[in-house]
Design a protein around this motif. Structure first.
Motif, PDB file in Angstrom:
ATOM      1  N   SER A   7      35.346  19.336  71.838  1.00 54.77           N
ATOM      2  CA  SER A   7      36.707  19.670  71.424  1.00 54.77           C
ATOM      3  C   SER A   7      37.035  19.041  70.080  1.00 54.77           C
ATOM      4  N   GLU A  36      44.164  21.304  75.513  1.00 51.43           N
ATOM      5  CA  GLU A  36      43.945  21.595  74.093  1.00 51.43           C
ATOM      6  C   GLU A  36      45.279  21.752  73.354  1.00 51.43           C
ATOM      7  N   GLN A  79      42.925  33.709  79.836  1.00 55.88           N
ATOM      8  CA  GLN A  79      42.240  33.128  80.981  1.00 55.88           C
ATOM      9  C   GLN A  79      41.278  34.172  81.542  1.00 55.88           C
ATOM     10  N   THR A 138      42.034  23.130  80.991  1.00 55.73           N
ATOM     11  CA  THR A 138      41.387  22.921  79.702  1.00 55.73           C
ATOM     12  C   THR A 138      42.267  23.419  78.563  1.00 55.73           C
ATOM     13  N   GLN A 139      42.838  24.601  78.713  1.00 54.69           N
ATOM     14  CA  GLN A 139      43.674  25.168  77.654  1.00 54.69           C
ATOM     15  C   GLN A 139      44.964  24.386  77.473  1.00 54.69           C
TER      16      GLN A 139
END
Length: 276
Positions: free
Chosen positions: A127, A58, A38, A54-55
């Motif tokens: 993505s 994913e 991060q 976001t992570q």
């Protein structure tokens, strides 16, 4: 007994492949590496929430891909129990995905704009993990592979997903093997609703001979409903934080998201509800 010893597992997968760093838990989960990922580019406190969300999404995309792949394999083997179990596990991941939008729910346009320019043309539309899921759902579009011209391995994986049967294709193949007439061949194009497929699902829900397949239909609706919830939450989040401005990657923003949210996944399972 007083001389017995407990051996510590030899864990050799610490950060950067270096053995013996940190606790076994930290090594197993690669926590040092994870917590180094991060890297906000601004002094805006809300940016960290944006990066973490976001992570997390994913990672959940990868988990969902794993579960849907397991479901596809089980369907090919006519193992309905295993397929349903995998789809059920996947819905739990989907629930977390939907709720992940709560982390961004209160971000104001001023907060978002304070760091938006710092990630340039980066966009969630880029993505690969998300696109892989869309292909697995039957929402296929070969033109989208052009984004990954400089990522040959990623492009190859997506091309394989584009050419492979979708999750729904595997379901329809199973229905065909069970004696229902459905579209026999998968396609590399976006799935289009079929009256033949709708007729097959009507029989599943009305003919006692095929009643054992109803749980599969309901499990698919659980998946489809959560896909729509995620798209709707995405639409709302974007509408709240940036309004109708074009997306950072050049997408049409709200227009595309609204159209996506209105598209039913596994459409025949929805249309036949009018007749049941």
């Amino acid at each position: 007994m007083g001389h017995d010893t407990v051996e510590t597992p030899n864990l050799s997968f610490g950060r950067g492949g270096e053995p013996g760093r940190g606790t076994p838990y930290a090594q197993y989960a690669r926590l040092e590496e994870l917590h180094s990922l991060q890297q906000p580019r601004s002094k805006e406190p809300a940016e960290l929430s944006f990066i973490v969300t976001t992570q997390v999404m994913e990672l959940l995309f990868d988990l969902l891909r794993h579960e849907w792949t397991q479901a596809q394999q089980a369907l090919r083997e006519d193992d309905l129990t295993a397929a349903l179990a995998a789809l059920r596990r996947g819905t739990h991941a989907q629930d977390v995905l939907v709720e992940s939008w709560d982390l961004l729910a209160t971000m104001t346009p001023q907060e978002f704009n304070s760091f938006r320019a710092l990630f340039g043309e980066a966009s969630g539309f880029q993505s690969a993990a998300f696109l892989h899921l869309e292909f697995m759902l039957g929402n296929k579009n070969a033109a989208l592979l052009n984004m990954y011209g400089e990522m040959p391995q990623t492009r190859a994986e997506l091309a394989e997903a584009l050419l492979s049967p979708s999750l729904y294709d595997e379901v329809l193949a199973l229905l065909a093997r069970r004696g229902l007439v459905v579209r026999p061949e998968p396609s590399e194009q976006r799935y289009q609703p079929s009256e033949e497929v709708a007729a097959a699902w009507r029989r599943v829900y009305t003919d006692p001979e095929f009643a054992a397949l109803q749980p599969l239909g309901e499990a698919l609706l659980d998946v489809a409903e959560r896909v729509t919830r995620w798209r709707q939450r995405h639409l709302t989040a974007v509408k709240r934080t940036m309004g109708g401005k074009p997306g950072s990657g050049g997408s049409s923003g709200l227009t595309w998201l609204r159209k996506s949210a209105e598209q039913d996944v596994f459409p025949e399972l929805w249309t036949i509800r009018d007749e049941l």
